[in-house]
Write a protein that holds these residues in place. Sequence first.
Motif, PDB file in Angstrom:
ATOM      1  N   PRO A 121       0.840  -1.202   0.000  1.00  0.00           N
ATOM      2  CA  PRO A 121       0.000   0.000   0.000  1.00  0.00           C
ATOM      3  C   PRO A 121       0.875   1.252   0.000  1.00  0.00           C
ATOM      4  O   PRO A 121       1.952   1.266   0.610  1.00  0.00           O
ATOM      5  CB  PRO A 121      -0.810  -0.124   1.293  1.00  0.00           C
ATOM      6  CG  PRO A 121      -0.095  -1.119   2.116  1.00  0.00           C
ATOM      7  CD  PRO A 121       0.677  -1.994   1.195  1.00  0.00           C
ATOM      8  N   PRO A 122       0.442   2.300  -0.694  1.00  0.00           N
ATOM      9  CA  PRO A 122       1.272   3.503  -0.782  1.00  0.00           C
ATOM     10  C   PRO A 122       1.394   4.201   0.573  1.00  0.00           C
ATOM     11  O   PRO A 122       0.437   4.283   1.338  1.00  0.00           O
ATOM     12  CB  PRO A 122       0.534   4.379  -1.784  1.00  0.00           C
ATOM     13  CG  PRO A 122      -0.864   3.871  -1.779  1.00  0.00           C
ATOM     14  CD  PRO A 122      -0.801   2.422  -1.424  1.00  0.00           C
ATOM     15  N   THR A 123       2.576   4.701   0.863  1.00  0.00           N
ATOM     16  CA  THR A 123       2.826   5.471   2.074  1.00  0.00           C
ATOM     17  C   THR A 123       3.179   6.898   1.674  1.00  0.00           C
ATOM     18  O   THR A 123       3.294   7.215   0.494  1.00  0.00           O
ATOM     19  CB  THR A 123       3.982   4.864   2.894  1.00  0.00           C
ATOM     20  OG1 THR A 123       5.169   4.917   2.095  1.00  0.00           O
ATOM     21  CG2 THR A 123       3.679   3.418   3.274  1.00  0.00           C
ATOM     22  N   VAL A 124       3.353   7.740   2.663  1.00  0.00           N
ATOM     23  CA  VAL A 124       3.704   9.138   2.385  1.00  0.00           C
ATOM     24  C   VAL A 124       5.057   9.202   1.682  1.00  0.00           C
ATOM     25  O   VAL A 124       5.255   9.977   0.746  1.00  0.00           O
ATOM     26  CB  VAL A 124       3.727   9.953   3.700  1.00  0.00           C
ATOM     27  CG1 VAL A 124       4.228  11.358   3.462  1.00  0.00           C
ATOM     28  CG2 VAL A 124       2.352   9.972   4.323  1.00  0.00           C
ATOM     29  N   TRP A 125       5.992   8.392   2.116  1.00  0.00           N
ATOM     30  CA  TRP A 125       7.334   8.436   1.528  1.00  0.00           C
ATOM     31  C   TRP A 125       7.343   7.968   0.085  1.00  0.00           C
ATOM     32  O   TRP A 125       8.134   8.444  -0.725  1.00  0.00           O
ATOM     33  CB  TRP A 125       8.304   7.602   2.351  1.00  0.00           C
ATOM     34  CG  TRP A 125       8.498   8.164   3.718  1.00  0.00           C
ATOM     35  CD1 TRP A 125       8.103   7.612   4.891  1.00  0.00           C
ATOM     36  CD2 TRP A 125       9.106   9.414   4.064  1.00  0.00           C
ATOM     37  NE1 TRP A 125       8.407   8.433   5.933  1.00  0.00           N
ATOM     38  CE2 TRP A 125       9.029   9.544   5.456  1.00  0.00           C
ATOM     39  CE3 TRP A 125       9.678  10.430   3.326  1.00  0.00           C
ATOM     40  CZ2 TRP A 125       9.517  10.657   6.115  1.00  0.00           C
ATOM     41  CZ3 TRP A 125      10.173  11.537   3.994  1.00  0.00           C
ATOM     42  CH2 TRP A 125      10.085  11.639   5.373  1.00  0.00           C
ATOM     43  N   THR A 126       6.473   7.031  -0.261  1.00  0.00           N
ATOM     44  CA  THR A 126       6.427   6.585  -1.649  1.00  0.00           C
ATOM     45  C   THR A 126       5.673   7.579  -2.527  1.00  0.00           C
ATOM     46  O   THR A 126       5.860   7.588  -3.734  1.00  0.00           O
ATOM     47  CB  THR A 126       5.759   5.199  -1.771  1.00  0.00           C
ATOM     48  OG1 THR A 126       4.445   5.268  -1.239  1.00  0.00           O
ATOM     49  CG2 THR A 126       6.571   4.150  -1.038  1.00  0.00           C
ATOM     50  N   GLN A 127       4.834   8.425  -1.937  1.00  0.00           N
ATOM     51  CA  GLN A 127       4.082   9.403  -2.711  1.00  0.00           C
ATOM     52  C   GLN A 127       4.832  10.714  -2.911  1.00  0.00           C
ATOM     53  O   GLN A 127       4.457  11.516  -3.757  1.00  0.00           O
ATOM     54  CB  GLN A 127       2.742   9.698  -2.024  1.00  0.00           C
ATOM     55  CG  GLN A 127       1.806   8.523  -1.967  1.00  0.00           C
ATOM     56  CD  GLN A 127       1.357   8.082  -3.339  1.00  0.00           C
ATOM     57  OE1 GLN A 127       1.152   8.890  -4.218  1.00  0.00           O
ATOM     58  NE2 GLN A 127       1.233   6.786  -3.522  1.00  0.00           N
ATOM     59  N   LEU A 128       5.893  10.979  -2.153  1.00  0.00           N
ATOM     60  CA  LEU A 128       6.621  12.244  -2.262  1.00  0.00           C
ATOM     61  C   LEU A 128       7.158  12.530  -3.655  1.00  0.00           C
ATOM     62  O   LEU A 128       7.028  13.660  -4.128  1.00  0.00           O
ATOM     63  CB  LEU A 128       7.757  12.290  -1.236  1.00  0.00           C
ATOM     64  CG  LEU A 128       7.364  12.808   0.135  1.00  0.00           C
ATOM     65  CD1 LEU A 128       8.555  12.808   1.061  1.00  0.00           C
ATOM     66  CD2 LEU A 128       6.771  14.180   0.052  1.00  0.00           C
TER      67      LEU A 128
END
Length: 99
Positions: free
Chosen positions: A33-40
Motif C-alpha cells: 500500500p502507498p505510504t507518504v514516503w512513496t508518494q513524495l
Amino acid sequence: MDDERINFSALEVPAGRWEALVQRTLERSRPAPPTVWTQLPRLRGAVFALAALALLSWVPALSWSNDELAETAADPAVALMQYSVSGDPTALLESAHGW
C-alpha cells in the motif's frame, strides 16, 4: 518393447501443497500500500508550486519601503488599521489630520 506403464506418482505435488504455493506467490506479487514516503516523488511538483506561491506572497511586503508607509500614514483608514494592529492610541492621534 515393454508395455508396462511408467509410474509418475512420485513427481506429482499434492493438491493442498500446490494451492499453498500459489497463494504465497500471489501474496508476494501484490504491491505494498502507498505510504507518504512513496508518494513524495509524485507530489514534488505540487510541493514546489506551493513553496513558490508562499515565497511570492512575501514580495509585496518586502517591496514596501518606510517612505511609502510614511506617505500613507496621513490617511485615516491606514491610521485606524495601524491602531488596530498595534493597540497604541498615540499612533492614532499622531496620524490624524490637524495634529
